[in-house]
Design a protein around this motif. Structure first.
Motif, PDB file in Angstrom:
ATOM      1  N   MET A 101       3.950   6.836   4.977  1.00 29.47           N
ATOM      2  CA  MET A 101       3.616   7.715   3.851  1.00 29.47           C
ATOM      3  C   MET A 101       2.124   7.621   3.531  1.00 29.47           C
ATOM      4  O   MET A 101       1.454   8.640   3.390  1.00 29.47           O
ATOM      5  CB  MET A 101       4.460   7.372   2.624  1.00 29.47           C
ATOM      6  CG  MET A 101       5.896   7.785   2.754  1.00 29.47           C
ATOM      7  SD  MET A 101       6.827   7.474   1.230  1.00 29.47           S
ATOM      8  CE  MET A 101       8.042   8.778   1.364  1.00 29.47           C
ATOM      9  N   ALA A 102       1.605   6.408   3.420  1.00 25.98           N
ATOM     10  CA  ALA A 102       0.186   6.229   3.117  1.00 25.98           C
ATOM     11  C   ALA A 102      -0.682   6.738   4.271  1.00 25.98           C
ATOM     12  O   ALA A 102      -1.727   7.357   4.046  1.00 25.98           O
ATOM     13  CB  ALA A 102      -0.109   4.763   2.824  1.00 25.98           C
ATOM     14  N   GLU A 103      -0.241   6.503   5.493  1.00 24.59           N
ATOM     15  CA  GLU A 103      -0.995   6.981   6.655  1.00 24.59           C
ATOM     16  C   GLU A 103      -1.063   8.500   6.664  1.00 24.59           C
ATOM     17  O   GLU A 103      -2.117   9.079   6.949  1.00 24.59           O
ATOM     18  CB  GLU A 103      -0.337   6.483   7.946  1.00 24.59           C
ATOM     19  CG  GLU A 103      -0.457   4.987   8.150  1.00 24.59           C
ATOM     20  CD  GLU A 103       0.513   4.442   9.200  1.00 24.59           C
ATOM     21  OE1 GLU A 103       1.244   5.241   9.838  1.00 24.59           O
ATOM     22  OE2 GLU A 103       0.541   3.215   9.373  1.00 24.59           O
ATOM     23  N   ALA A 104       0.051   9.160   6.348  1.00 24.89           N
ATOM     24  CA  ALA A 104       0.080  10.623   6.330  1.00 24.89           C
ATOM     25  C   ALA A 104      -0.844  11.181   5.257  1.00 24.89           C
ATOM     26  O   ALA A 104      -1.568  12.156   5.495  1.00 24.89           O
ATOM     27  CB  ALA A 104       1.513  11.117   6.108  1.00 24.89           C
ATOM     28  N   MET A 105      -0.833  10.558   4.079  1.00 22.50           N
ATOM     29  CA  MET A 105      -1.712  11.027   3.008  1.00 22.50           C
ATOM     30  C   MET A 105      -3.180  10.874   3.403  1.00 22.50           C
ATOM     31  O   MET A 105      -3.980  11.795   3.213  1.00 22.50           O
ATOM     32  CB  MET A 105      -1.426  10.270   1.706  1.00 22.50           C
ATOM     33  CG  MET A 105      -0.100  10.632   1.071  1.00 22.50           C
ATOM     34  SD  MET A 105       0.143   9.925  -0.573  1.00 22.50           S
ATOM     35  CE  MET A 105       0.230   8.170  -0.222  1.00 22.50           C
ATOM     36  N   GLY A 124       6.127   2.002  -0.986  1.00 19.96           N
ATOM     37  CA  GLY A 124       7.142   1.019  -0.652  1.00 19.96           C
ATOM     38  C   GLY A 124       8.376   1.122  -1.526  1.00 19.96           C
ATOM     39  O   GLY A 124       8.467   1.956  -2.418  1.00 19.96           O
ATOM     40  N   ILE A 125       9.303   0.242  -1.218  1.00 20.09           N
ATOM     41  CA  ILE A 125      10.608   0.224  -1.876  1.00 20.09           C
ATOM     42  C   ILE A 125      10.796  -1.095  -2.618  1.00 20.09           C
ATOM     43  O   ILE A 125      10.465  -2.162  -2.097  1.00 20.09           O
ATOM     44  CB  ILE A 125      11.738   0.365  -0.830  1.00 20.09           C
ATOM     45  CG1 ILE A 125      11.579   1.668  -0.052  1.00 20.09           C
ATOM     46  CG2 ILE A 125      13.113   0.269  -1.487  1.00 20.09           C
ATOM     47  CD1 ILE A 125      12.423   1.714   1.209  1.00 20.09           C
ATOM     48  N   ARG A 126      11.330  -1.006  -3.811  1.00 20.93           N
ATOM     49  CA  ARG A 126      11.828  -2.163  -4.549  1.00 20.93           C
ATOM     50  C   ARG A 126      13.225  -1.785  -5.004  1.00 20.93           C
ATOM     51  O   ARG A 126      13.407  -0.759  -5.671  1.00 20.93           O
ATOM     52  CB  ARG A 126      10.947  -2.504  -5.746  1.00 20.93           C
ATOM     53  CG  ARG A 126      11.511  -3.684  -6.558  1.00 20.93           C
ATOM     54  CD  ARG A 126      10.659  -3.975  -7.787  1.00 20.93           C
ATOM     55  NE  ARG A 126      11.218  -5.068  -8.539  1.00 20.93           N
ATOM     56  CZ  ARG A 126      10.871  -6.355  -8.397  1.00 20.93           C
ATOM     57  NH1 ARG A 126       9.950  -6.690  -7.519  1.00 20.93           N
ATOM     58  NH2 ARG A 126      11.423  -7.292  -9.137  1.00 20.93           N
TER      59      ARG A 126
END
Length: 169
Positions: A101-105, A124-126
């Motif tokens: 996700m961060a790479e795509a942005m 990320g997920i929590r």
């Protein structure tokens, strides 16, 4: 299969020292609120807090563990200024990182500005919640969330145990 976005709650957390003191208007947060509301997601939380790691961590943990917010978008604190601590606070909160996700942005932002390489936001997920760091400017937040909108509902469905195939739709 279209996933019903109305079953997911969301919150927007803006990190801004000036904004938290009422010295600057938050425009990225309200933009994100409107965008997700317009797509049918259910708003559960919104706050503007100072760029302080402890407050960021405490708010994210409360929104996930106590309020059970499904999707949290943060805005601000992702750059390289001394006060930008959102990614570090995030790292203390999440259990699984979603680097794509961060790479795509960043990849999409790089098409618009060479300064995109300075963005340090992560996703990320929590628990059963997805947390995504976005830049603080409304323009950058708008451009970055646009990259992720097509996959958000599917991501949330999968995080909550959905069994739909990632290759479909």
């Amino acid at each position: 299969m279209k996933i019903d976005t109305g079953r997911f709650t969301f919150g927007v957390l803006t990190m801004s020292d000036k904004g938290s003191r009422g010295e600057r208007e938050d425009t990225s947060g309200p933009y994100l609120l409107k965008t997700l509301n317009d797509l049918g997601y259910q708003q559960k939380a919104y706050a503007v807090i100072p760029d302080k790691a402890k407050g960021i961590t405490e708010t994210l943990i409360s929104w996930v563990d106590e309020q059970k917010v499904d999707l949290i978008l943060t805005t601000g604190g992702t750059g390289v200024a001394p006060t930008d601590v959102t990614p570090e606070a995030m790292a203390d909160v999440i259990e699984k990182e979603i680097p794509g996700m961060a790479e795509a942005m960043r990849a999409e932002s790089l098409k618009k500005t060479p300064h995109a390489v300075l963005s340090r936001g992560i996703a990320g997920i929590r628990g059963n919640s997805l947390i995504i760091n976005l830049p603080g400017s409304e323009k950058a937040a708008r451009e970055n969330i646009a990259v992720l909108l097509p996959s958000l509902a599917h991501a949330l469905d999968k995080i909550k145990g959905g069994t739909s195939d990632c290759g479909v739709g």
